[in-house]
Design a protein around this motif. Structure first.
Motif, mmCIF file in Angstrom:
data_model
loop_
_atom_site.group_PDB
_atom_site.id
_atom_site.type_symbol
_atom_site.label_atom_id
_atom_site.label_comp_id
_atom_site.label_asym_id
_atom_site.label_seq_id
_atom_site.Cartn_x
_atom_site.Cartn_y
_atom_site.Cartn_z
ATOM 1 N N HIS A 84 0.805 -1.230 0.000
ATOM 2 C CA HIS A 84 0.000 0.000 0.000
ATOM 3 C C HIS A 84 0.840 1.284 0.000
ATOM 4 N N SER A 85 2.132 1.179 0.269
ATOM 5 C CA SER A 85 2.933 2.387 0.460
ATOM 6 C C SER A 85 3.248 3.093 -0.856
ATOM 7 N N LYS A 86 3.477 4.396 -0.738
ATOM 8 C CA LYS A 86 3.779 5.258 -1.884
ATOM 9 C C LYS A 86 5.018 6.085 -1.572
ATOM 10 N N ASN A 87 5.491 6.820 -2.595
ATOM 11 C CA ASN A 87 6.530 7.816 -2.358
ATOM 12 C C ASN A 87 5.963 9.194 -2.678
ATOM 13 N N GLU A 88 6.835 10.186 -2.788
ATOM 14 C CA GLU A 88 6.358 11.554 -2.949
ATOM 15 C C GLU A 88 5.575 11.788 -4.230
ATOM 16 N N HIS A 89 5.780 10.946 -5.260
ATOM 17 C CA HIS A 89 5.114 11.154 -6.546
ATOM 18 C C HIS A 89 3.613 10.881 -6.482
ATOM 19 N N ALA A 90 3.180 10.180 -5.443
ATOM 20 C CA ALA A 90 1.746 9.882 -5.307
ATOM 21 C C ALA A 90 1.072 10.771 -4.271
ATOM 22 N N VAL A 91 1.789 11.788 -3.785
ATOM 23 C CA VAL A 91 1.269 12.662 -2.724
ATOM 24 C C VAL A 91 0.853 13.995 -3.311
ATOM 25 N N HIS A 92 -0.401 14.392 -3.074
ATOM 26 C CA HIS A 92 -0.929 15.637 -3.632
ATOM 27 C C HIS A 92 -1.139 16.714 -2.574
ATOM 28 N N SER A 93 -0.746 16.436 -1.347
ATOM 29 C CA SER A 93 -0.806 17.439 -0.286
ATOM 30 C C SER A 93 0.492 18.247 -0.303
ATOM 31 N N PRO A 94 0.428 19.563 -0.517
ATOM 32 C CA PRO A 94 1.660 20.368 -0.510
ATOM 33 C C PRO A 94 2.436 20.244 0.805
ATOM 34 N N PHE A 95 1.729 20.180 1.923
ATOM 35 C CA PHE A 95 2.370 20.064 3.232
ATOM 36 C C PHE A 95 3.171 18.769 3.321
#
Length: 259
Positions: free
Chosen positions: A14-25
């Protein structure tokens, strides 16, 4: 051990890295802190701190306490072995340093000092921070305090206490702990007790880090309750650590992140 292996495989799926994160924070936290690979001079200090303990073959009597005042374990252990098996890993100490350096919390509470391996990362991350660290065993705290003195970590208030007594008796609402590192009792009951007792201290900038959130089914259960609490807005599961934030302006989001 089998439980942790299964949990880790589930985490990887289930884990992701920064490329799947859409929260600027969270994106900023990952790219500027979690994934910062640049060498730091403080890493050498952390390494020296660890090595000084790994070379210490003296034996001390270690006493651990449960959520209440009951002693549940007391035995003689070699200091080097405690540092090797019970302390924060070198990689995690570096990450903890980066988290503190990134957020620059002015006040820090650590629940569970042990030999001070994590405490040293907290202090080096922001030498100006006021740090309170709690430990139930006076003998391990004595070693930690000697280490702090040896390495010039002078902003640390070391308190030997049973955690729930300290948190229950203290006027916590008068304090603004900008960051709290929970590493003192890996049981569901104790973790949730600490969580509830410390909620009066939260601000919009508060950061809480929970250690060993996948240590057992109990700890996973505690983690689920914590991330679903209405006051928690952003939560990050890094497998060993769980980070929670109480940012009023953030929509409630949960991230499973590889580090």
């Amino acid at each position: 051990m089998l439980f942790q292996i299964k949990s880790y495989l589930k985490f990887l799926w289930h884990s992701k890295n920064e490329h799947a994160v859409h929260s600027p924070f969270v994106f900023s936290l990952l790219t500027k802190c979690f994934y910062d690979k640049k060498p730091k001079p403080e890493y050498e200090v952390l390494k020296e701190y660890r090595n000084s303990l790994l070379q210490n073959k003296n034996t001390i009597e270690v006493t651990d306490f449960g959520a209440g005042s009951r002693v549940f374990k007391s035995n003689a252990r070699q200091i080097a072995q405690i540092a090797k098996t019970a302390g924060i890993s070198a990689k995690r100490a570096q990450l903890l340093y980066r988290i503190i350096n990134y957020f620059q919390p002015e006040t820090i509470l650590e629940i569970g000092t042990s030999l001070g391996l994590a405490t040293s990362a907290l202090s080096l991350g922001n030498p100006q921070a006021s740090i309170t660290t709690l430990e139930g065993c006076p003998n391990t705290m004595a070693i930690a305090k000697n280490q702090f003195k040896q390495f010039g970590l002078n902003s640390i208030n070391s308190v030997v206490t049973k955690f729930n007594n300290y948190l229950g008796d203290f006027q916590l609402s008068a304090f603004d702990f900008r960051l709290i590192y929970f590493d003192g009792n890996h049981s569901k009951k104790a973790t949730l007790e600490y969580f509830e007792l410390l909620l009066p201290t939260i601000t919009n900038e508060t950061v809480w880090i929970f250690d060993d959130i996948h240590w057992s089914a109990e700890m996973e259960g505690a983690w689920e309750i914590i991330i679903n609490h209405p006051k928690v807005t952003v939560s990050i599961d890094t497998f060993q650590w769980g980070l929670v934030f109480f940012r009023y302006e953030q929509p409630k989001q949960h991230f499973i992140i590889r580090t």
